[in-house]
Design an enzyme around this catalytic site. Structure first.
Site, short mmCIF file in Angstrom:
data_model
loop_
_atom_site.label_atom_id
_atom_site.label_comp_id
_atom_site.label_asym_id
_atom_site.label_seq_id
_atom_site.Cartn_x
_atom_site.Cartn_y
_atom_site.Cartn_z
N GLU A 129 9.22 4.00 -21.02
CA GLU A 129 9.82 3.32 -19.87
C GLU A 129 11.28 3.72 -19.78
OE1 GLU A 129 9.03 -0.84 -20.44
OE2 GLU A 129 6.98 -0.68 -19.69
N HIS A 136 14.37 -7.69 -11.08
CA HIS A 136 13.44 -6.57 -11.13
C HIS A 136 13.43 -5.90 -9.76
CE1 HIS A 136 9.91 -4.14 -11.88
NE2 HIS A 136 9.94 -4.52 -13.14
N ARG A 191 17.27 -0.22 -14.15
CA ARG A 191 16.68 -1.23 -13.28
C ARG A 191 17.70 -1.86 -12.31
NH1 ARG A 191 12.99 -5.51 -16.44
NH2 ARG A 191 11.71 -3.70 -16.84
N HIS A 249 14.07 -11.91 -12.43
CA HIS A 249 13.01 -11.55 -13.37
C HIS A 249 13.25 -12.09 -14.77
CE1 HIS A 249 9.73 -9.16 -14.94
NE2 HIS A 249 10.52 -8.48 -15.73
N ARG A 260 19.20 -5.76 -20.14
CA ARG A 260 18.08 -5.71 -21.09
C ARG A 260 17.24 -4.46 -20.89
NH1 ARG A 260 12.61 -7.28 -20.79
NH2 ARG A 260 12.99 -7.70 -18.59
C1 SIN Z 1 7.87 -4.28 -16.04
O1 SIN Z 1 6.74 -4.09 -16.43
O2 SIN Z 1 8.40 -3.61 -15.16
C2 SIN Z 1 8.67 -5.37 -16.66
C3 SIN Z 1 8.88 -5.11 -18.09
C4 SIN Z 1 10.01 -5.93 -18.61
O3 SIN Z 1 10.59 -6.71 -17.86
O4 SIN Z 1 10.35 -5.76 -19.79
#
Ligand code: SIN
Length: 535
Positions: free
Chosen positions: A130, A246, A292, A351, A386
């Site tokens: 990720e 998010h 993000r 989020h 985060r």
């Molecule tokens: C996501 O799956 O995009 C969220 C993951 C997260 O907030 O750690």
């Protein structure tokens, strides 16, 4: 509680319908609460949850995974370096080191409980990647159902123990203190009965406060209860201004908004505007894989100019999407959308709350006898931003350490599980019309003025608005009142931080403050933020 010490009753001196005793009360039944309760099962523990075991937590909705350096090319040191790089100068390196070092052991713990983590063709743990992670280290379960799987096995383990008392559908109202330490917890059951739960230790694991915002990916139960309760007890809180938004929630008009995991972008899904233009290319060199907060603000700007943003997975995933992302597929289908064949309307949404009850690496708060773990705690692991998939990890690591620390202070098997009467299983009382109206207005206010782009005028307007809503609602207790407390604290902290850092973006102070980074701290409900410099 020390013999003879006067008990401080919360708010008005009150009578209780029931008094019970337990060794330790754990509040919240997400990943952190379940882990802590399990670790404390030998010490007379009561698990208090306003819903039912395993329901209503953000953990159970987590589509992202759990980050752990278990790959052959990876190490806890690399994981720590990635975490610190994203945290924008505010993470505590010692906590990050602890978290990343303990991650592999926590994975073994979860596997030992029977967690079905995804595996590759050789039966090795499948490792995803990720944004912000320099290695493949994200563990998933059932594609995008990681949180649900982890909550499932932990809740089953809690039930199997049989000696963990459950107070379901019970709302934690206030801490009781005596001689400067925790002496109990006041609960309100769904039938309105007030219960005094006497205990020497309380662990708060109530999750975040996504309900503060008109747009959120969090379940409706996430109303900042632990934070409000700690604030009322004068406990130190930290970095409350850091609310993570998010970028890709499904903008279908439902509430809460369905999350479209960032793993979709990891697999090549594109972000486009209403003309089909990939506007993220202009916002950051990494475009869809930019941090993000950068992606979220770029989408917000498109919305502010009256445009719309979409996530297009038709080319990158197409027919494969249903099998690879079953949760996303199902959520879209429920809204009448087919992500295999059409771009999905998206919006940023609240989020994750990075700030919270200030705790050390054992989860100890500033109030003796009070511990916190999970999203309502601020350990310093995430700093100002985060890294994806570090929050499930933090919940299980810190909650495990909390259990060890609490246990070291309690005599083994001291309290028999309390017998909270059966009426605690009645349905939850719905909010009054006035409370529902107040919360709706509050959520709009927070979204407009304490969201992705903040400035002094908007934050000041929000503070006045929150005060007016609180006056209008009058005194009381419950989720609406907790939300008002937390809204005031988050807004005051955001106003006090006159810089942009991590997820906190001030349009009127777009740069970092010169010199060392600082944590903002608040004691209880005072709106004056003190500054604690980062060494
Ligand atoms: C996501 O799956 O995009 C969220 C993951 C997260 O907030 O750690």
């Amino acid at each position: 509680m020390r013999e003879g010490a006067p008990m401080q009753q919360p708010r008005d001196s009150q009578r209780f319908d029931e008094v019970s005793t337990t060794g330790v009360a754990v509040v919240g039944s997400g990943l952190a609460g379940l882990t802590a309760a399990l670790g404390l099962a030998d010490y007379g523990v009561t698990l208090v949850t306003k819903t039912q075991l395993g329901a209503g937590s953000a953990s159970a909705w987590a589509q992202g995974g759990l980050a752990a350096a278990v790959g052959a090319d990876d190490s806890p040191e690399r994981h720590a370096a990635d975490t610190l790089a994203v945290a924008d100068g505010l993470a505590d390196p010692a906590v990050v080191e602890l978290l990343t070092r303990q991650a592999p052991e926590r994975v073994r713990f979860l596997l030992g409980l029977g967690a079905e983590l995804d595996r590759d063709a050789d039966r090795a743990l499948a490792l995803g990647r990720e944004a912000g992670h320099s290695r493949r280290r994200i563990l998933h379960a059932h594609g995008d159902g990681t949180g649900a799987e982890l909550v499932r096995v932990l809740a089953a383990a809690v039930r199997r123990r049989g000696d963990i008392a459950l107070a379901e559908r019970s709302f934690a109202l206030d801490l009781v203190t005596a001689a400067g330490r925790v002496a109990g917890l006041v609960l309100r059951r769904a039938d309105g009965a007030r219960v005094l739960l006497r205990c020497g230790a309380v662990v708060l694991a109530t999750g975040g406060c996504g309900r503060l915002y008109a747009r959120t990916t969090n379940p409706p139960e996430l109303t900042g209860d632990g934070l409000a309760l700690a604030a009322r007890a004068g406990v130190r809180l930290a970095d409350l201004e850091f609310v993570q938004f998010h970028p890709t929630a499904l903008d279908s008009g439902c509430d809460p908004l369905a999350l479209l995991t960032e793993a979709l972008r990891g697999e090549g899904a594109l972000v486009i505007d209403e003309r089909g233009r990939r506007f993220l290319v202009d916002a950051h060199p990494a475009a869809e894989l930019a941090p993000r907060d950068v992606v979220a603000r770029a989408i917000w700007r498109v919305q502010q100019r009256g445009g719309r943003a979409f996530l297009d997975a038709t080319g990158a995933l197409g027919e494969r999407l249903a099998a690879r992302f079953p949760t996303v597929f199902e959520l879209c289908r429920r809204e009448g959308l087919d992500p295999r064949r059409e771009p999905l309307p998206i919006s940023p949404a609240a989020h994750y709350h990075i700030g919270g009850i200030a705790v050390d690496a054992r989860g100890r708060s500033s109030l003796p006898g009070l511990w916190a773990a999970g999203e309502n705690a601020c350990t310093g692991a995430h700093g100002a931003n985060r890294l994806a998939s570090n929050s499930l990890l933090e919940a299980v690591v810190i909650a495990g350490r909390v259990a060890e620390d609490v246990a070291s202070q309690l005599p083994l098997g001291r309290a028999a599980p309390p017998t909270l009467s059966e009426s605690s299983r009645l349905g939850a009382a719905p909010p009054s019309a006035a409370e529902a109206e107040t919360v709706a207005a509050l959520r709009d206010l927070m979204w407009q003025h304490v969201g992705l782009l903040r400035d002094e005028a908007g934050l000041t307007r929000a503070l006045h608005g929150i005060a007016a809503l609180a006056r209008g609602l009058g005194p009381g207790e419950g989720e609406a009142h907790n939300l008002l407390v937390v809204a005031q604290l988050v807004t005051a902290a955001a106003l006090a931080r006159r810089e942009s850092r991590g997820v906190h973006f001030r349009a009127d102070f777009p740069a970092h403050v010169e010199g060392a980074a600082f944590h903002s701290t608040m004691i209880g409900r005072t709106v004056e933020a003190a500054r604690q410099r980062v060494a």
